[in-house]
Design a protein around this motif. Structure first.
Motif, mmCIF file in Angstrom:
data_model
loop_
_atom_site.group_PDB
_atom_site.id
_atom_site.type_symbol
_atom_site.label_atom_id
_atom_site.label_comp_id
_atom_site.label_asym_id
_atom_site.label_seq_id
_atom_site.Cartn_x
_atom_site.Cartn_y
_atom_site.Cartn_z
ATOM 1 N N VAL A 38 53.224 -45.914 -15.933
ATOM 2 C CA VAL A 38 53.923 -44.790 -16.575
ATOM 3 C C VAL A 38 55.142 -45.301 -17.336
ATOM 4 O O VAL A 38 55.370 -44.915 -18.493
ATOM 5 C CB VAL A 38 54.322 -43.712 -15.541
ATOM 6 N N ARG A 39 55.899 -46.174 -16.732
ATOM 7 C CA ARG A 39 57.089 -46.723 -17.411
ATOM 8 C C ARG A 39 56.698 -47.494 -18.660
ATOM 9 O O ARG A 39 57.363 -47.405 -19.687
ATOM 10 C CB ARG A 39 57.890 -47.596 -16.451
ATOM 11 N N GLU A 42 55.873 -45.074 -21.341
ATOM 12 C CA GLU A 42 57.106 -44.508 -21.894
ATOM 13 C C GLU A 42 57.782 -45.506 -22.827
ATOM 14 O O GLU A 42 58.204 -45.148 -23.933
ATOM 15 C CB GLU A 42 58.065 -44.126 -20.765
ATOM 16 N N GLU A 43 57.891 -46.755 -22.396
ATOM 17 C CA GLU A 43 58.578 -47.784 -23.190
ATOM 18 C C GLU A 43 57.873 -48.073 -24.509
ATOM 19 O O GLU A 43 58.521 -48.364 -25.514
ATOM 20 C CB GLU A 43 58.703 -49.078 -22.373
ATOM 21 N N GLY A 45 56.189 -45.903 -26.194
ATOM 22 C CA GLY A 45 56.192 -44.707 -27.038
ATOM 23 C C GLY A 45 54.944 -43.856 -26.938
ATOM 24 O O GLY A 45 54.841 -42.845 -27.628
ATOM 25 N N ILE A 47 54.143 -42.147 -24.321
ATOM 26 C CA ILE A 47 54.753 -40.939 -23.749
ATOM 27 C C ILE A 47 56.097 -40.800 -24.444
ATOM 28 O O ILE A 47 56.983 -41.625 -24.280
ATOM 29 C CB ILE A 47 54.930 -41.056 -22.223
ATOM 30 N N ARG A 48 56.229 -39.754 -25.252
ATOM 31 C CA ARG A 48 57.443 -39.573 -26.052
ATOM 32 C C ARG A 48 58.498 -38.736 -25.358
ATOM 33 O O ARG A 48 59.634 -38.684 -25.798
ATOM 34 C CB ARG A 48 57.096 -38.949 -27.389
ATOM 35 N N GLY A 49 58.135 -38.044 -24.287
ATOM 36 C CA GLY A 49 59.123 -37.243 -23.589
ATOM 37 C C GLY A 49 58.461 -36.217 -22.699
ATOM 38 O O GLY A 49 57.234 -36.117 -22.649
ATOM 39 N N TYR A 50 59.292 -35.472 -22.018
ATOM 40 C CA TYR A 50 58.851 -34.409 -21.127
ATOM 41 C C TYR A 50 59.663 -33.176 -21.480
ATOM 42 O O TYR A 50 60.835 -33.271 -21.810
ATOM 43 C CB TYR A 50 59.104 -34.793 -19.662
#
Length: 147
Positions: A38-39, A42-43, A45, A47-50
């Motif tokens: 998951v990290r 996220e790093e 990009g 996953i751009r946000g929640y």
């Protein structure tokens, strides 16, 4: 990105606040490797946000309208002027540059029909370069959660 990453993304798209332990169980990993994945997502990009999905009616935005916008001209300066102006309107919750009959498709949320009439007449139609606005009032929104 492998099949496990795709599974993680699919779960997070539907359940963004799921605990890491529950996410790991759903995708068949132990918690530590799941958290690392998951990290990394996220790093990089992916996953751009929640964000929270707020009930629009509960915050005074009970009417959703999709507005098709046609510009007068498509010169770069005109497009830039329109885009800079439209993103400043709080009633416009999404703006898409599209192909087809319109140049832009906007998702607008306001309190009610009189509020949209005011927004349309006094703000939307007077944006730089707007030639025409076609409005589609949403009667019902369907999603997997409502089916």
């Amino acid at each position: 990105m492998d099949e496990v990453d795709r599974s993680i993304l699919a779960v997070l798209e539907q359940h963004g606040r799921i605990s890491n332990a529950e996410l790991a169980a759903r995708v068949g990993l132990s918690p530590s490797p799941c958290l690392r994945r998951v990290r990394r997502l996220e790093e990089t990009g992916l996953i751009r946000g929640y964000r929270a999905l707020v009930d629009p009616a509960a915050v005074g935005r009970g009417l959703r309208v999709f507005a098709g916008i046609r510009l007068v001209r498509h010169a770069r300066a005109d497009v830039v002027a329109f885009e800079r102006a439209v993103v400043r309107l709080p009633e416009v919750v999404q703006s898409h540059h599209v192909t087809g009959n319109y140049d832009y498709l906007l998702q607008v949320e306001v309190a009610d029909l009189p509020a949209y009439e005011d927004f349309h007449a006094n703000r939307l139609a007077s944006l730089p370069g707007v030639a025409m606005v076609t409005s589609y009032v949403t009667m019902k929104t369907l999603s997997p959660d409502t089916a």
